[in-house]
Design an enzyme around this catalytic site. Structure first.
Site, mmCIF file in Angstrom:
data_model
loop_
_atom_site.group_PDB
_atom_site.id
_atom_site.type_symbol
_atom_site.label_atom_id
_atom_site.label_comp_id
_atom_site.label_asym_id
_atom_site.label_seq_id
_atom_site.Cartn_x
_atom_site.Cartn_y
_atom_site.Cartn_z
ATOM 1 N N PHE A 12 0.762 -1.240 0.006
ATOM 2 C CA PHE A 12 -0.096 0.094 0.219
ATOM 3 C C PHE A 12 1.073 1.279 -0.178
ATOM 4 O O PHE A 12 1.791 1.249 0.620
ATOM 5 C CB PHE A 12 -0.858 0.118 1.425
ATOM 6 C CG PHE A 12 -1.935 -1.241 1.400
ATOM 7 C CD1 PHE A 12 -3.168 -1.018 0.918
ATOM 8 C CD2 PHE A 12 -1.493 -2.096 2.303
ATOM 9 C CE1 PHE A 12 -4.052 -2.013 1.264
ATOM 10 C CE2 PHE A 12 -2.193 -3.156 2.439
ATOM 11 C CZ PHE A 12 -3.327 -3.112 1.957
ATOM 12 N N ASP A 13 0.426 2.144 -0.725
ATOM 13 C CA ASP A 13 0.691 3.705 -0.407
ATOM 14 C C ASP A 13 0.224 3.887 1.079
ATOM 15 O O ASP A 13 -0.972 3.225 1.364
ATOM 16 C CB ASP A 13 0.354 4.512 -1.307
ATOM 17 C CG ASP A 13 0.478 5.991 -1.038
ATOM 18 O OD1 ASP A 13 1.514 6.535 -0.649
ATOM 19 O OD2 ASP A 13 -0.688 6.744 -0.946
ATOM 20 N N CYS A 14 0.703 4.929 1.801
ATOM 21 C CA CYS A 14 -0.123 5.084 2.950
ATOM 22 C C CYS A 14 -0.953 6.409 3.118
ATOM 23 O O CYS A 14 -2.146 6.323 3.147
ATOM 24 C CB CYS A 14 1.029 5.457 4.193
ATOM 25 S SG CYS A 14 0.568 5.492 5.807
ATOM 26 N N THR A 17 -4.081 6.773 1.025
ATOM 27 C CA THR A 17 -4.629 5.359 0.704
ATOM 28 C C THR A 17 -5.402 4.836 2.162
ATOM 29 O O THR A 17 -6.515 4.566 2.226
ATOM 30 C CB THR A 17 -3.470 4.535 0.149
ATOM 31 O OG1 THR A 17 -3.277 5.086 -1.112
ATOM 32 C CG2 THR A 17 -4.338 3.011 -0.313
ATOM 33 N N LYS A 152 8.772 8.239 -4.474
ATOM 34 C CA LYS A 152 7.698 7.857 -5.738
ATOM 35 C C LYS A 152 7.363 8.949 -6.720
ATOM 36 O O LYS A 152 7.385 10.064 -6.015
ATOM 37 C CB LYS A 152 6.644 6.975 -5.240
ATOM 38 C CG LYS A 152 7.045 5.841 -4.352
ATOM 39 C CD LYS A 152 5.544 5.360 -4.002
ATOM 40 C CE LYS A 152 4.955 6.098 -2.936
ATOM 41 N NZ LYS A 152 3.656 5.400 -2.397
#
Length: 233
Positions: A12-14, A17, A152
């Site tokens: 996951f992205d945090c 999200t 990213k």
């Protein structure tokens, strides 16, 4: 429809999200703007945030705390005010208090019963440690921008994640709100992607840069993803 049984790892992205970063951003920046008698709409604020954060993450690596300071400084330059030192720290100082979306923790617990979980986040280590307490589950791997010394959508972040996760891309599913930061680079590596397209005053992008890519699956929230996985099992 994805075959959820083919995956071993779900990453996951945090922020955006799992964590409601738009509410966090508004709570930090609105008082700063009000103190200088500046007003913008929610969508305009998010668009400017996305531009300034992306700019701050480019070039020579600097900590996410410094990136967030550059965002506040950028708001001042764009809107015509000089932030105080405490206002420059408003985003980074508030981040530890940003809360998960209402569906996050329950969904993570359900998904943890099926997959190894990982985080790939544009954040500093200590800032994520503060956030981790709110998420209430243990992640098998946590890859931060500080560890990689890049942000990213750089593939370096996903390459380090792959080294640590230790599975082929075909066994790895990545879920994220940001098409720009996550869906585009993950897909380029052959990793299946879930776009968690949460509701936002800036639809389709939120506080991230807008980008075009076709995820393998689009869901409105994490609860829906967990339900879809359960239904297949």
């Amino acid at each position: 429809m994805l075959d959820f049984g083919q995956f071993e790892v779900l990453s996951f992205d945090c922020y955006g999200t799992l964590i409601d970063w738009e509410t966090g951003i508004f709570s930090a920046l609105r008082p700063v703007l009000a103190a200088h008698d500046k007003g913008v709409s929610d969508s305009e604020l998010l668009a400017l945030y996305s531009e300034l954060e992306s700019k701050g993450e480019q070039g020579e690596f600097r900590s996410y705390r410094e990136v967030l300071k550059s965002v506040v400084r950028g708001f001042g330059k764009r809107l015509g005010f000089e932030p105080t030192d405490s206002q420059l720290r408003s985003l980074s100082d508030s981040l530890a208090g940003w809360r998960p979306f209402p569906d996050t923790v329950a969904a993570l617990r359900k998904l943890q019963a099926r997959y190894r979980l990982a985080i790939i986040s544009n954040v500093d280590d200590d800032l994520f440690i503060a956030t981790a307490h709110h998420l209430e589950v243990r992640f098998d791997q946590v890859i931060t921008a500080q560890q990689v010394r890049s942000y990213k959508p750089s593939l370096r972040n996903f390459n380090l994640a792959q080294q640590r996760i230790g599975v082929a891309p075909s066994r790895w599913l990545h879920a994220a709100q940001s098409v720009y930061h996550d869906v585009v680079p993950a897909k380029s590596m052959g990793i299946a992607t879930v776009w968690v397209n949460r509701s936002s005053p800036r639809p389709g992008a939120g506080a991230a840069r807008a980008a075009d890519a076709q995820p393998d699956l689009e869901v409105p929230d994490l609860k829906t993803l967990a339900q879809m996985v359960e239904a297949q099992n």
